[in-house]
Design an enzyme around this catalytic site. Structure first.
Site, PDB file in Angstrom:
ATOM      1  N   LYS A 317       0.811  -1.226   0.000  1.00 35.77           N
ATOM      2  CA  LYS A 317       0.000   0.000   0.000  1.00 35.77           C
ATOM      3  C   LYS A 317       0.843   1.274   0.000  1.00 35.77           C
ATOM      4  O   LYS A 317       0.443   2.277  -0.570  1.00 35.77           O
ATOM      5  CB  LYS A 317      -0.913   0.016   1.230  1.00 35.77           C
ATOM      6  CG  LYS A 317      -2.004  -1.026   1.137  1.00 35.77           C
ATOM      7  CD  LYS A 317      -2.912  -0.956   2.318  1.00 35.77           C
ATOM      8  CE  LYS A 317      -3.808  -2.162   2.314  1.00 35.77           C
ATOM      9  NZ  LYS A 317      -4.798  -2.144   3.372  1.00 35.77           N
ATOM     10  N   ASP A 355      -9.820   2.307   2.907  1.00 38.55           N
ATOM     11  CA  ASP A 355      -9.752   1.578   4.195  1.00 38.55           C
ATOM     12  C   ASP A 355     -10.212   2.475   5.332  1.00 38.55           C
ATOM     13  O   ASP A 355     -10.871   2.035   6.271  1.00 38.55           O
ATOM     14  CB  ASP A 355      -8.300   1.182   4.516  1.00 38.55           C
ATOM     15  CG  ASP A 355      -7.854  -0.030   3.732  1.00 38.55           C
ATOM     16  OD1 ASP A 355      -8.720  -0.741   3.212  1.00 38.55           O
ATOM     17  OD2 ASP A 355      -6.634  -0.246   3.641  1.00 38.55           O
TER      18      ASP A 355
HETATM   19  P1  NAP Z   1       1.391  -3.652   6.235  1.00 42.93           P
HETATM   20  O1  NAP Z   1       1.379  -2.298   5.649  1.00 42.93           O
HETATM   21  O2  NAP Z   1       2.379  -4.633   5.725  1.00 42.93           O
HETATM   22  O3  NAP Z   1       1.626  -3.486   7.811  1.00 42.93           O
HETATM   23  C1  NAP Z   1       1.735  -4.590   8.638  1.00 42.93           C
HETATM   24  C2  NAP Z   1       1.825  -4.148  10.085  1.00 42.93           C
HETATM   25  O4  NAP Z   1       1.716  -5.332  10.894  1.00 42.93           O
HETATM   26  C3  NAP Z   1       3.139  -3.474  10.484  1.00 42.93           C
HETATM   27  O5  NAP Z   1       2.890  -2.538  11.477  1.00 42.93           O
HETATM   28  C4  NAP Z   1       3.967  -4.652  11.040  1.00 42.93           C
HETATM   29  O6  NAP Z   1       4.895  -4.254  12.005  1.00 42.93           O
HETATM   30  C5  NAP Z   1       2.900  -5.463  11.709  1.00 42.93           C
HETATM   31  N1  NAP Z   1       3.198  -6.880  11.775  1.00 42.93           N
HETATM   32  C6  NAP Z   1       3.204  -7.756  10.744  1.00 42.93           C
HETATM   33  N2  NAP Z   1       3.501  -8.982  11.196  1.00 42.93           N
HETATM   34  C7  NAP Z   1       3.683  -8.877  12.528  1.00 42.93           C
HETATM   35  C8  NAP Z   1       4.006  -9.801  13.562  1.00 42.93           C
HETATM   36  N3  NAP Z   1       4.211 -11.081  13.296  1.00 42.93           N
HETATM   37  N4  NAP Z   1       4.105  -9.345  14.815  1.00 42.93           N
HETATM   38  C9  NAP Z   1       3.903  -8.052  15.112  1.00 42.93           C
HETATM   39  N5  NAP Z   1       3.596  -7.116  14.176  1.00 42.93           N
HETATM   40  C10 NAP Z   1       3.492  -7.531  12.898  1.00 42.93           C
HETATM   41  O7  NAP Z   1      -0.035  -4.360   6.123  1.00 42.93           O
HETATM   42  P2  NAP Z   1      -1.504  -3.689   6.058  1.00 42.93           P
HETATM   43  O8  NAP Z   1      -1.875  -3.471   4.645  1.00 42.93           O
HETATM   44  O9  NAP Z   1      -1.563  -2.565   6.999  1.00 42.93           O
HETATM   45  O10 NAP Z   1      -2.451  -4.897   6.545  1.00 42.93           O
HETATM   46  C11 NAP Z   1      -2.391  -5.363   7.882  1.00 42.93           C
HETATM   47  C12 NAP Z   1      -3.562  -6.314   8.188  1.00 42.93           C
HETATM   48  O11 NAP Z   1      -4.796  -5.655   7.995  1.00 42.93           O
HETATM   49  C13 NAP Z   1      -3.646  -7.548   7.302  1.00 42.93           C
HETATM   50  O12 NAP Z   1      -4.016  -8.651   8.072  1.00 42.93           O
HETATM   51  C14 NAP Z   1      -4.738  -7.226   6.297  1.00 42.93           C
HETATM   52  O13 NAP Z   1      -5.378  -8.384   5.791  1.00 42.93           O
HETATM   53  C15 NAP Z   1      -5.648  -6.429   7.165  1.00 42.93           C
HETATM   54  N6  NAP Z   1      -6.500  -5.539   6.383  1.00 42.93           N
HETATM   55  C16 NAP Z   1      -7.831  -5.750   6.412  1.00 42.93           C
HETATM   56  C17 NAP Z   1      -8.665  -4.930   5.698  1.00 42.93           C
HETATM   57  C18 NAP Z   1     -10.127  -5.173   5.749  1.00 42.93           C
HETATM   58  O14 NAP Z   1     -10.841  -4.654   4.895  1.00 42.93           O
HETATM   59  N7  NAP Z   1     -10.599  -5.883   6.744  1.00 42.93           N
HETATM   60  C19 NAP Z   1      -8.152  -3.880   4.946  1.00 42.93           C
HETATM   61  C20 NAP Z   1      -6.781  -3.666   4.961  1.00 42.93           C
HETATM   62  C21 NAP Z   1      -5.956  -4.507   5.682  1.00 42.93           C
HETATM   63  P3  NAP Z   1       6.378  -3.728  11.623  1.00 42.93           P
HETATM   64  O15 NAP Z   1       6.228  -2.251  11.362  1.00 42.93           O
HETATM   65  O16 NAP Z   1       7.176  -4.013  12.825  1.00 42.93           O
HETATM   66  O17 NAP Z   1       6.811  -4.512  10.415  1.00 42.93           O
END
Ligand code: NAP
Length: 533
Positions: A317, A355
């Protein structure tokens, strides 16, 4: 060699036999792989019931094989036209016997009435010479080449097609391997310019696109499996998904392509939602999962107006924002886009963030005890302490949105510096993830998990111990596979209101659909579809 028109006419005849209205002439073929003839016959019937146009009989999967008896039975019993393949190990199949026996069996299949035979490029000249003057009128020879390592350059692919054509093939088949999704574009280029009927597939998850979009680029045939997981080549979709999820029969040259850019992406429910909604709105579009390693090269490669819009998920993103020609000011503040639309007027990419609206509305509705999306001036979030776990794309959207609604925002993240950076931008506080357990300055806080912790397959994980949940009045989880995460289950047991990631998903999808199609989103349909998950 016969002309493409004759072959297309013969495809049309096959289609008539298989029944059903369609907007393209690309055939759907069910590979039948089984260790016995009886099982193969059962699977052929299933292929017909599921809507295949023809069946590929993979002789090399049989445990024991009596060419005369078994071919007679298989071809006679098949309720659909047949494509007979006897793939040797040296081309990725299971047959490891002598070549004469193998090619004799294929010739016998032709004599018994097989509609198509697939032979490998390496033996095609020899095989074609041996059947010269004996080919039944309706019979077509497919000459194939499989590359399990990579996808060559357009020039090399063009030379390969020319070599296959020179063998006297009626139909050319090339199957390559996608190391990156951009490899598929070269195969589309070859397909669309082919002077002969061509089956062009790119194997592997990154090549999935080639299978779904085959009719858009004029492919002769695509494969769809009838048993989930039983594939004759990596990356094949199921027949059901091809026909009902991707509306394969309705894909044509003018169909606009949309998709979700992510890594991983196979868990996404977006293709189900948008394809169903496109169908119900009568919109000529298809929505596909796009397993992308590098978003910038992806967008540069698929830059034609055919590729009209994209959703963006983990981990792209933020990188996607930098690839857009124009970015909506809210998305710019959040620092992430989850929706990219190609402007029809000049082809420029416009990025925005849906989002933010989806998640905040869902949480407000949760606090109000209603599930109707509404935007009243007084947000129930005003004055609340709002803890966001995560500082990625979704975390930024939640933090920015909560701040907009008057909440006091705290960011807890695994990488503390990212939490600090985000809290500085939105005007809040930062925590490390380890400190979250003991953070409870007051009761009635809101908690929003925006990390992928708890997502399938690691459903036993949770970002915060259960005992710490009693300080929260509402807990939201952005993860939506599964719908009920461990975090939400434990929050509910602790007496909090819970809001699922599915609510956010539906909320953000409303807006994306309208931006993609220019049509009002079928809100009730979205709810109905997602209620199944
Ligand atoms: P992203 O930009 O890659 O960010 C991921 C975040 O999660 C970062 O803050 C990362 O921390 C943290 N993280 C990842 N793995 C981790 C772990 N094992 N332990 C602790 N922290 C961890 O991803 P995103 O696009 O924001 O999406 C994140 C989640 O939201 C996903 O599960 C996605 O499916 C969900 N989501 C859902 C919707 C919906 O419509 N429901 C929409 C968007 C996203 P670091 O900074 O330390 O790497």
């Amino acid at each position: 060699m016969e002309s493409g028109n004759v072959l297309l006419a013969s495809s049309a005849a096959l289609q008539m036999r298989s029944g059903g209205a369609r907007n393209n002439s690309t055939l759907v073929c069910a590979p039948v792989m089984a260790d016995s003839v009886d099982k193969m016959v059962t699977n052929m019937d299933k292929a017909k019931r599921e809507g295949a146009d023809l069946v590929e009989i993979r002789l090399d999967s049989l445990k024991s094989f009596d060419p005369y008896e078994d071919l007679k039975t298989l071809i006679k019993e098949c309720p659909l036209p047949t494509l007979v393949t006897y793939r040797p190990t040296w081309e990725g199949g299971q047959y490891d016997g002598d070549e004469k026996t193998r090619l004799d069996a294929l010739r016998l299949a032709m004599e018994f009435g097989a509609d198509y035979i697939d032979v490998e490029l390496q033996v095609a000249h020899e095989f074609n010479d041996s059947i010269y003057g004996k080919k039944p009128e309706k019979f077509k020879l497919i000459v194939s080449s499989h590359n399990y390592l990579d996808t060559p350059s357009v020039e090399d692919l063009g030379n390969l097609v020319a070599r296959i054509q020179a063998t006297g093939a009626d139909i050319v088949k090339i199957a390559t391997t996608a190391l990156e999704i951009i490899d598929v574009a070269r195969v589309f280029q070859i397909t669309v310019h082919s002077q002969v009927p061509i089956i062009a597939m790119v194997m592997g998850e990154r090549g999935f696109l080639s299978r779904i979009l085959s009719p858009k680029f004029g492919g002769f045939l695509t494969f769809g499996t009838i048993e989930s997981g039983v594939v004759s080549a990596p990356g094949q979709p199921s027949m059901k998904d091809l026909l009902y999820l991707y509306n394969f029969r309705h894909i044509g040259p003018d169909t606009k392509v949309f998709g979700i850019i992510g890594k991983p992406v196979h868990h996404s429910k977006s293709p189900i939602l948008y394809n169903e909604a496109f169908k119900s709105a009568g919109f000529n579009g298809v929505y596909v999962p796009l397993l992308v390693d590098d978003v910038s090269t992806f967008l540069q490669t698929y830059s034609s107006s055919d590729f009209a819009g994209f959703s963006c998920t983990i981990p792209h993103k933020e990188a996607a924002l930098k690839c857009c020609d124009e970015v909506d000011p809210v998305a710019k503040s959040i620092g992430a886009v989850n929706c990219i639309v190609r402007r029809p007027s000049d082809g420029k990419l416009f990025g925005c963030n849906t989002d933010y609206v989806g998640a905040i509305s869902a949480i407000e509705d949760g606090l109000r005890g209603s599930h109707n999306i509404s935007n009243t001036a007084n947000s129930p979030l005003a004055g609340k302490l709002f803890v966001v776990i995560g500082a990625g794309g979704a975390g930024k959207a939640l933090a920015y949105g909560a701040k907009e609604k008057g909440a006091r925002v705290v960011i807890a993240n695994r990488t503390y510096d990212r939490a600090r950076e985000l809290s500085d931008i939105v005007g809040g506080d930062a925590l490390s993830l380890a400190d979250l357990e003991n953070f409870h300055p007051e009761d009635g806080m809101i908690l929003a998990n925006t990390t992928s912790i708890g997502m399938q397959p690691k459903v036993d994980e949770t970002p915060i111990p259960k005992h710490a949940l009693r300080y929260y009045s509402l807990v939201f989880d952005a993860v939506y596979t599964p719908k009920m995460t461990r975090l939400l289950r434990e929050a509910e047991e602790s007496g909090a209101i819970i809001v699922t990631g599915l609510e956010m998903f539906i909320g953000q999808a409303y807006e994306q659909f309208e931006r993609f199609t220019g049509l009002p989103a079928p809100k009730e349909l979205f709810r109905k579809i997602m209620a199944k998950y």
